[in-house]
Write a protein that holds these residues in place. Structure first.
Motif, PDB file in Angstrom:
ATOM      1  N   ILE A 259       0.908  -1.167  -0.158  1.00 44.00           N
ATOM      2  CA  ILE A 259       0.173   0.152   0.120  1.00 44.00           C
ATOM      3  C   ILE A 259       1.203   1.708  -0.204  1.00 44.00           C
ATOM      4  CG2 ILE A 259      -1.553   1.336   1.490  1.00 44.00           C
ATOM      5  CD1 ILE A 259      -3.578  -1.342   2.514  1.00 44.00           C
ATOM      6  N   MET A 260       1.951   1.841   0.816  1.00 47.02           N
ATOM      7  CA  MET A 260       2.698   2.715   0.622  1.00 47.02           C
ATOM      8  C   MET A 260       3.820   3.077  -0.127  1.00 47.02           C
ATOM      9  SD  MET A 260       4.530   2.129   4.918  1.00 47.02           S
ATOM     10  CE  MET A 260       5.452   0.728   4.453  1.00 47.02           C
ATOM     11  N   LEU A 261       4.048   1.585  -0.982  1.00 45.86           N
ATOM     12  CA  LEU A 261       4.926   2.021  -2.206  1.00 45.86           C
ATOM     13  C   LEU A 261       4.232   1.882  -3.304  1.00 45.86           C
ATOM     14  CD1 LEU A 261       6.864  -1.624  -2.194  1.00 45.86           C
ATOM     15  CD2 LEU A 261       7.758   0.446  -1.715  1.00 45.86           C
ATOM     16  N   MET A 262       3.012   1.787  -3.486  1.00 47.00           N
ATOM     17  CA  MET A 262       1.422   1.895  -4.667  1.00 47.00           C
ATOM     18  C   MET A 262       1.594   3.204  -4.249  1.00 47.00           C
ATOM     19  SD  MET A 262       1.789  -0.776  -5.751  1.00 47.00           S
ATOM     20  CE  MET A 262       0.722   0.095  -7.463  1.00 47.00           C
ATOM     21  N   LYS A 263       1.029   3.134  -3.243  1.00 48.32           N
ATOM     22  CA  LYS A 263       1.060   5.075  -2.816  1.00 48.32           C
ATOM     23  C   LYS A 263       1.363   5.534  -3.049  1.00 48.32           C
ATOM     24  CE  LYS A 263      -1.481   8.639  -0.958  1.00 48.32           C
ATOM     25  NZ  LYS A 263      -0.941   9.704  -1.100  1.00 48.32           N
ATOM     26  N   GLU A 264       3.313   5.886  -3.500  1.00 47.30           N
ATOM     27  CA  GLU A 264       4.755   6.552  -3.356  1.00 47.30           C
ATOM     28  C   GLU A 264       4.261   6.499  -5.342  1.00 47.30           C
ATOM     29  OE1 GLU A 264       7.592   4.949  -1.744  1.00 47.30           O
ATOM     30  OE2 GLU A 264       6.901   5.435   0.738  1.00 47.30           O
ATOM     31  N   ALA A 265       4.651   5.606  -6.154  1.00 47.99           N
ATOM     32  CA  ALA A 265       4.286   5.381  -7.133  1.00 47.99           C
ATOM     33  C   ALA A 265       3.448   6.268  -8.163  1.00 47.99           C
ATOM     34  CB  ALA A 265       4.621   3.864  -7.307  1.00 47.99           C
ATOM     35  N   TYR A 266       2.362   5.764  -7.450  1.00 51.56           N
ATOM     36  CA  TYR A 266       1.253   6.833  -8.095  1.00 51.56           C
ATOM     37  C   TYR A 266       0.831   8.546  -7.924  1.00 51.56           C
ATOM     38  CZ  TYR A 266      -1.378   2.282  -8.751  1.00 51.56           C
ATOM     39  OH  TYR A 266      -1.409   0.711  -8.422  1.00 51.56           O
ATOM     40  N   ASP A 267       1.915   8.430  -6.629  1.00 50.82           N
ATOM     41  CA  ASP A 267       1.932   9.896  -6.549  1.00 50.82           C
ATOM     42  C   ASP A 267       2.970  10.421  -7.687  1.00 50.82           C
ATOM     43  OD1 ASP A 267       0.306  10.178  -4.472  1.00 50.82           O
ATOM     44  OD2 ASP A 267       1.167  10.242  -2.729  1.00 50.82           O
ATOM     45  N   ASN A 269       3.648  10.011 -10.526  1.00 44.85           N
ATOM     46  CA  ASN A 269       3.111  10.110 -11.822  1.00 44.85           C
ATOM     47  C   ASN A 269       1.732  10.123 -11.978  1.00 44.85           C
ATOM     48  OD1 ASN A 269       5.078   7.861 -13.612  1.00 44.85           O
ATOM     49  ND2 ASN A 269       5.261   7.381 -11.169  1.00 44.85           N
ATOM     50  N   ASN A 270       1.448  11.418 -11.142  1.00 40.03           N
ATOM     51  CA  ASN A 270       0.599  12.130 -10.903  1.00 40.03           C
ATOM     52  C   ASN A 270      -0.536  11.500 -11.953  1.00 40.03           C
ATOM     53  OD1 ASN A 270       1.336  14.442 -10.445  1.00 40.03           O
ATOM     54  ND2 ASN A 270       1.994  14.715 -12.449  1.00 40.03           N
ATOM     55  N   ILE A 271      -1.045   9.705 -10.550  1.00 42.01           N
ATOM     56  CA  ILE A 271      -2.085   8.970 -10.718  1.00 42.01           C
ATOM     57  C   ILE A 271      -3.115   9.223  -9.413  1.00 42.01           C
ATOM     58  CG2 ILE A 271      -3.007   6.829 -10.947  1.00 42.01           C
ATOM     59  CD1 ILE A 271      -0.256   6.151 -12.527  1.00 42.01           C
ATOM     60  N   ASN A 272      -3.910   9.524  -9.427  1.00 40.03           N
ATOM     61  CA  ASN A 272      -4.947   9.902  -8.329  1.00 40.03           C
ATOM     62  C   ASN A 272      -6.023   8.367  -8.154  1.00 40.03           C
ATOM     63  OD1 ASN A 272      -6.907  11.223  -7.124  1.00 40.03           O
ATOM     64  ND2 ASN A 272      -8.309  11.295  -8.839  1.00 40.03           N
ATOM     65  N   ILE A 273      -5.972   8.503  -6.939  1.00 35.20           N
ATOM     66  CA  ILE A 273      -6.392   7.221  -5.294  1.00 35.20           C
ATOM     67  C   ILE A 273      -7.391   8.101  -5.519  1.00 35.20           C
ATOM     68  CG2 ILE A 273      -7.024   5.236  -4.323  1.00 35.20           C
ATOM     69  CD1 ILE A 273      -3.730   5.155  -4.790  1.00 35.20           C
ATOM     70  N   PRO A 274      -8.913   7.856  -6.176  1.00 33.69           N
ATOM     71  CA  PRO A 274     -10.155   8.439  -5.844  1.00 33.69           C
ATOM     72  C   PRO A 274     -10.962   8.915  -4.254  1.00 33.69           C
ATOM     73  CG  PRO A 274     -10.678   7.776  -7.194  1.00 33.69           C
ATOM     74  CD  PRO A 274      -9.437   7.558  -7.354  1.00 33.69           C
ATOM     75  N   PHE A 275     -11.307   9.479  -3.846  1.00 35.29           N
ATOM     76  CA  PHE A 275     -11.714   9.498  -2.997  1.00 35.29           C
ATOM     77  C   PHE A 275     -13.132   9.315  -3.586  1.00 35.29           C
ATOM     78  CE2 PHE A 275      -9.151  12.875  -1.110  1.00 35.29           C
ATOM     79  CZ  PHE A 275      -8.752  12.200   0.177  1.00 35.29           C
ATOM     80  N   PRO A 276     -14.196   8.432  -2.560  1.00 37.08           N
ATOM     81  CA  PRO A 276     -15.459   8.085  -3.108  1.00 37.08           C
ATOM     82  C   PRO A 276     -16.435   9.328  -2.855  1.00 37.08           C
ATOM     83  CG  PRO A 276     -15.284   6.649  -0.794  1.00 37.08           C
ATOM     84  CD  PRO A 276     -13.994   7.876  -1.540  1.00 37.08           C
ATOM     85  N   ILE A 277     -16.765   9.654  -4.306  1.00 39.28           N
ATOM     86  CA  ILE A 277     -17.575  10.661  -4.702  1.00 39.28           C
ATOM     87  C   ILE A 277     -18.923  10.487  -5.491  1.00 39.28           C
ATOM     88  CG2 ILE A 277     -15.311  12.073  -4.459  1.00 39.28           C
ATOM     89  CD1 ILE A 277     -15.251  12.198  -7.596  1.00 39.28           C
ATOM     90  N   ARG A 278     -19.793  11.452  -5.276  1.00 37.69           N
ATOM     91  CA  ARG A 278     -20.940  11.109  -6.769  1.00 37.69           C
ATOM     92  C   ARG A 278     -21.368  12.488  -6.927  1.00 37.69           C
ATOM     93  NH1 ARG A 278     -25.953   8.621  -3.424  1.00 37.69           N
ATOM     94  NH2 ARG A 278     -24.860   7.317  -3.569  1.00 37.69           N
ATOM     95  N   THR A 279     -21.355  12.213  -8.215  1.00 33.70           N
ATOM     96  CA  THR A 279     -21.258  13.027  -9.054  1.00 33.70           C
ATOM     97  C   THR A 279     -23.206  13.003  -9.774  1.00 33.70           C
ATOM     98  OG1 THR A 279     -19.619  12.837 -10.378  1.00 33.70           O
ATOM     99  CG2 THR A 279     -21.019  14.392 -11.579  1.00 33.70           C
ATOM    100  N   LEU A 280     -23.443  14.723  -9.148  1.00 31.38           N
ATOM    101  CA  LEU A 280     -24.923  14.725 -10.070  1.00 31.38           C
ATOM    102  C   LEU A 280     -25.093  15.530 -11.038  1.00 31.38           C
ATOM    103  CD1 LEU A 280     -25.999  16.818  -5.860  1.00 31.38           C
ATOM    104  CD2 LEU A 280     -26.261  13.618  -7.068  1.00 31.38           C
ATOM    105  N   ASP A 281     -25.872  14.907 -11.778  1.00 26.61           N
ATOM    106  CA  ASP A 281     -26.589  15.561 -13.371  1.00 26.61           C
ATOM    107  C   ASP A 281     -27.750  16.289 -13.374  1.00 26.61           C
ATOM    108  OD1 ASP A 281     -26.152  16.128 -15.715  1.00 26.61           O
ATOM    109  OD2 ASP A 281     -26.072  14.261 -17.090  1.00 26.61           O
TER     110      ASP A 281
END
Length: 296
Positions: A259-267, A269-281
């Motif tokens: 988990i720590m390694l993946m978070k560092e690698a994604y940060d 390379n600007n890869i986003n691990i998004p928070f749970p969100i909901r889009t209203l249309d």
């Protein structure tokens, strides 16, 4: 009245005198019996140690070695008791004891069904090759390292260093998950990345990170990467790879490190691990109603 008391006292005195005479006559036998008893107790301990030493070179499990040593020690003590009864000329009492042993055994068996079931189950567990000291197992909703198997319970040490004593019968009657039967354990991790991510690059980066940091993983093909679903706020994937460990604790540590390694690698390379969100249309025809300001 006095004559009756005198007669009773004389009878009691005669009885005590006969007992003293019997003790004096049998004193050599009593001393020999005490000596034999001490010798038997000491001999049972040394024979038990000798059996453990002899069986130490065999391929039997340690629990089975302990069981055989205990049974041998008990047989030596029982033999000594029979010998002592013979020395004390209590052969008739011995026959009476043996005659009543059947009825007493039946009563004790009915009263100790649970204990006898655990004892029998302990003997069965001692023969199971896939369950031995030092194994990391999961059974009856408990998980830990096996540190003892006796005639009553299986003792396991959990991750928090607490000991759990599970009755042998429950272990025999329920499934056992043994993490130590193979030389490797699998780490399984679930995660997700934003919808704007390059999925092929994410997969490549993830595999390279695992190969670089875990010795058991020799090449990218050893890492199983599967995209699982389009989630509410991310595209989710599942990551699987093997580590050289048979302990569930080491698997948990490897998962934490991943988990720590993946978070560092994604940060990096600007890869986003998004928070749970909901889009209203909102439909185009839906407008916002503004309250008119009333001028007094």
């Amino acid at each position: 009245m006095n004559d009756k008391l005198i007669n009773a006292w004389n009878k009691m005195y005669e009885k005590l005198e006969s007992w003293v005479d019997a003790i004096v006559v049998n004193l050599p036998n009593i001393l020999i019996a005490i000596f034999v008893f001490i010798v038997v107790i000491i001999a049972s301990k040394y024979i038990s140690k000798l059996i453990r030493k002899i069986l130490g070179k065999s391929s039997l499990q340690r629990s089975m070695k302990n069981l055989i040593a205990k049974i041998t020690s008990a047989l030596v003590i029982i033999f000594g008791l029979f010998l002592i009864l013979g020395i004390l000329n209590l052969d008739k009492a011995l026959n009476t004891i043996l005659a009543g042993a059947g009825v007493a055994g039946l009563a004790v068996g009915l009263a100790l069904q649970g204990a006898l079931a655990n004892t029998y189950s302990g003997i069965i567990l001692s023969y199971i090759k896939n369950l031995k000291f030092g194994d990391w197992i999961e059974t009856n909703d408990y998980e830990g390292e096996v540190i003892d198997i006796d005639l009553r319970a299986v003792t396991i040490k959990q991750v928090d260093n607490n000991l759990v004593y599970i009755p042998n019968k429950l272990v025999v009657d329920n499934p056992i998950k043994n993490y130590s039967t193979t030389a490797q354990s699998r780490v399984i991790l679930e995660c997700g990345v934003g919808y704007e991510s390059d999925l092929r690059f994410v997969e490549k980066l993830t595999k390279e990170t695992i190969v670089t940091n875990f010795k058991a993983v020799q090449k990218k093909d050893d890492v199983l990467f599967l995209w699982r679903e389009f989630g509410d706020s991310a595209i989710n994937y599942e990551l699987r790879f093997w580590i050289n460990s048979i302990s569930a604790l080491e698997v948990a540590k490897a998962k934490s490190e991943t988990i720590m390694l993946m978070k560092e690698a994604y940060d990096k390379n600007n890869i986003n691990i998004p928070f749970p969100i909901r889009t209203l249309d909102f439909p185009n025809g839906l407008g916002l109603v503004k309250k008119e300001e009333v001028v007094a």
